[in-house]
Design an enzyme around this catalytic site. Structure first.
Site, PDB file in Angstrom:
ATOM      1  N   HIS A  17       0.840  -1.207   0.000  1.00 58.65           N
ATOM      2  CA  HIS A  17       0.000   0.000   0.000  1.00 58.65           C
ATOM      3  C   HIS A  17       0.877   1.260   0.000  1.00 58.65           C
ATOM      4  O   HIS A  17       0.598   2.221  -0.724  1.00 58.65           O
ATOM      5  CB  HIS A  17      -0.869   0.051   1.269  1.00 58.65           C
ATOM      6  N   LYS A  41     -17.040  -6.277   7.399  1.00 56.24           N
ATOM      7  CA  LYS A  41     -15.838  -6.983   6.911  1.00 56.24           C
ATOM      8  C   LYS A  41     -15.022  -7.572   8.063  1.00 56.24           C
ATOM      9  O   LYS A  41     -13.989  -8.178   7.833  1.00 56.24           O
ATOM     10  CB  LYS A  41     -14.958  -6.017   6.093  1.00 56.24           C
ATOM     11  N   ARG A  90      -1.909  -6.147  -8.426  1.00 51.02           N
ATOM     12  CA  ARG A  90      -0.786  -7.066  -8.194  1.00 51.02           C
ATOM     13  C   ARG A  90      -0.676  -8.102  -9.301  1.00 51.02           C
ATOM     14  O   ARG A  90       0.397  -8.456  -9.749  1.00 51.02           O
ATOM     15  CB  ARG A  90      -0.961  -7.781  -6.851  1.00 51.02           C
ATOM     16  N   SER A 128      -2.744  -7.798   3.033  1.00 49.82           N
ATOM     17  CA  SER A 128      -2.984  -7.606   4.474  1.00 49.82           C
ATOM     18  C   SER A 128      -3.399  -8.922   5.113  1.00 49.82           C
ATOM     19  O   SER A 128      -2.985  -9.236   6.226  1.00 49.82           O
ATOM     20  CB  SER A 128      -4.077  -6.558   4.695  1.00 49.82           C
TER      21      SER A 128
HETATM   22  O1  PNS Z   1      -8.700  -2.844   0.389  1.00 51.18           O
HETATM   23  P1  PNS Z   1      -9.935  -3.418  -0.239  1.00 51.18           P
HETATM   24  O2  PNS Z   1     -10.726  -4.196   0.797  1.00 51.18           O
HETATM   25  O3  PNS Z   1      -9.641  -4.214  -1.469  1.00 51.18           O
HETATM   26  O4  PNS Z   1     -10.828  -2.160  -0.675  1.00 51.18           O
HETATM   27  C1  PNS Z   1     -12.098  -2.356  -1.244  1.00 51.18           C
HETATM   28  C2  PNS Z   1     -12.887  -1.042  -1.328  1.00 51.18           C
HETATM   29  C3  PNS Z   1     -12.896  -0.328   0.017  1.00 51.18           C
HETATM   30  C4  PNS Z   1     -12.243  -0.135  -2.341  1.00 51.18           C
HETATM   31  C5  PNS Z   1     -14.316  -1.423  -1.778  1.00 51.18           C
HETATM   32  O5  PNS Z   1     -14.796  -2.439  -0.948  1.00 51.18           O
HETATM   33  C6  PNS Z   1     -15.290  -0.251  -1.730  1.00 51.18           C
HETATM   34  O6  PNS Z   1     -15.187   0.665  -2.494  1.00 51.18           O
HETATM   35  N1  PNS Z   1     -16.224  -0.308  -0.769  1.00 51.18           N
HETATM   36  C7  PNS Z   1     -17.212   0.727  -0.575  1.00 51.18           C
HETATM   37  C8  PNS Z   1     -18.598   0.240  -0.934  1.00 51.18           C
HETATM   38  C9  PNS Z   1     -18.857   0.360  -2.420  1.00 51.18           C
HETATM   39  O7  PNS Z   1     -18.798   1.416  -3.006  1.00 51.18           O
HETATM   40  N2  PNS Z   1     -19.139  -0.803  -3.025  1.00 51.18           N
HETATM   41  C10 PNS Z   1     -19.521  -0.886  -4.412  1.00 51.18           C
HETATM   42  C11 PNS Z   1     -18.355  -1.031  -5.353  1.00 51.18           C
HETATM   43  S1  PNS Z   1     -19.057  -1.533  -6.843  1.00 51.18           S
END
Ligand code: PNS
Length: 160
Positions: A17, A41, A90, A128
């Site tokens: 990150h 989560k 990645r 993570s």
């Molecule tokens: O680090 P991560 O868990 O891969 O991040 C995922 C994240 C936070 C970017 C994604 O889960 C997100 O945007 N969540 C907010 C809810 C949302 O907008 N969901 C719809 C996406 S189509």
């Protein structure tokens, strides 16, 4: 002023990150790190703990600001006035998931696009989840996360 938003769970922040943050901070005048506040989560670290660690390990980057969000990313983008969402890629497996999310976010808010930075090769295997697993078995994680994060992971492991 160009504003970038790097969203994620950051549970916890890793060198992977940090690499994306350092590189995208050079591309934008201001970079927000959007920490997802979503207890569904079941994160290991609270949103406050995650944000505090990010602040600590990004204090050398002046144009970075840590913020929280809950709800839809496509809406949060407008709240902070971001011009683009940044995500790290990645491998091909990330791409399959990420393209779907990016297309959906664009559908929900046509103003914003997602920009991908490929993870530097030395961090391509990092996540993570894997780092947390190693830490919970009392494995050494200082190669994968900044010292402050490794310290907190050790604390969590010792409490279990
Ligand atoms: O680090 P991560 O868990 O891969 O991040 C995922 C994240 C936070 C970017 C994604 O889960 C997100 O945007 N969540 C907010 C809810 C949302 O907008 N969901 C719809 C996406 S189509």
């Amino acid at each position: 002023m160009k504003i970038g938003l790097y969203p994620g769970s950051f549970d916890p922040i890793t060198f992977g990150h940090l690499d994306i943050i350092e590189r995208s901070a050079r591309l934008f005048d201001k970079l927000y790190i959007g920490v997802l506040n979503n207890n569904a989560k079941h994160p290991m670290f609270t949103v406050e703990e995650r944000a505090a660690l990010i602040k600590e390990v990004t204090k050398h980057i002046p144009n970075v600001e840590v913020s929280f969000f809950s709800g839809l990313l496509a809406e949060y983008v407008d709240v902070i006035g971001a011009d683009a969402i940044i995500r790290g890629l990645r491998a091909v497996t990330d791409f399959e998931y990420e393209i779907q999310i990016a297309q959906m976010n664009h559908e929900l808010n046509s103003r914003v696009d997602t920009i991908y930075l490929t993870t530097s090769t030395e961090y391509a295997y990092l996540s993570s989840s894997i780092v947390k697993e190693i830490a919970m078995y009392h494995g050494e994680v200082t190669k994968f996360v900044p010292e402050a994060v490794a310290f907190k992971l050790k604390e969590k492991a010792n409490k279990r």
